[in-house]
Design an enzyme around this catalytic site. Structure first.
Site: not given
Length: 185
Positions: A40-42
């Site tokens: 999950t890329y913030l």
């Protein structure tokens, strides 16, 4: 305010090259060694939350990672900082907004070089990338295009995880049909 004399004190240089895979160099079997990865890329684009798990869903590791691409480093090098998390900390951070991608990673050795071959799922179904890491610039620079890859994509920002995670299935399919031309996204 406290001034840090070395803000990258805990970061290290990661050297890796990425290749677009034309065809898998093996046929995955149920007993093939692999790990499932959920990234999950913030929104900052520098922070990634990662869950690594076995195919049966049992967790291997939870990580929060910062990757920084600096202009003074070669395209294959980034500053990386990893923080290993507990399951509770991962659960807490996984509530943050972000773009997620899923992939299954297989180890593969080609001409004595160890690669990680990532087979993407979900919106990126059909994308396969191979990565090779090295401890030195010379080691990474000495890797030739693997026989199972169509081209190197290390210097193409669109092949970074954060960019890939933000693609919709429709965007990905159009891009794939174009032969992965960078300007076609």
């Amino acid at each position: 305010m406290l001034e840090l004399s070395n803000p990258q004190k805990y970061a290290q240089v990661e050297r890796e090259r990425r290749f677009l895979v034309a065809r898998l160099p093996f046929t995955p079997m149920p007993a093939s060694p692999c790990v499932d990865i959920i990234d999950t890329y913030l929104p900052s684009a520098q922070l990634r939350l990662r869950l690594m798990q076995r195919p049966d869903g049992s967790p291997i590791a939870y990580k929060l990672t910062q990757k920084r691409h600096l202009p003074e480093l070669p395209a294959y090098a980034v500053l990386i900082t990893n923080i290993y998390l507990s399951a509770e900390d991962y659960a807490l951070l996984s509530g943050l907004p972000g773009a997620t991608l899923r992939k299954r990673r297989y180890p593969w050795v080609d001409n004595g070089v160890r690669f990680s071959v990532d087979v993407f799922a979900g919106a990126l179904e059909g994308l396969v990338l191979a990565e090779v890491e090295g401890a030195s610039d010379a080691e990474v620079a000495g890797v030739v295009l693997p026989s199972f890859a169509s081209r190197e994509v290390t210097a193409e920002p669109v092949f970074r995880g954060g960019s890939l995670a933000r693609l919709t299935s429709e965007e990905f399919q159009r891009w794939r049909a174009s032969g992965y031309q960078e300007g076609r996204l």
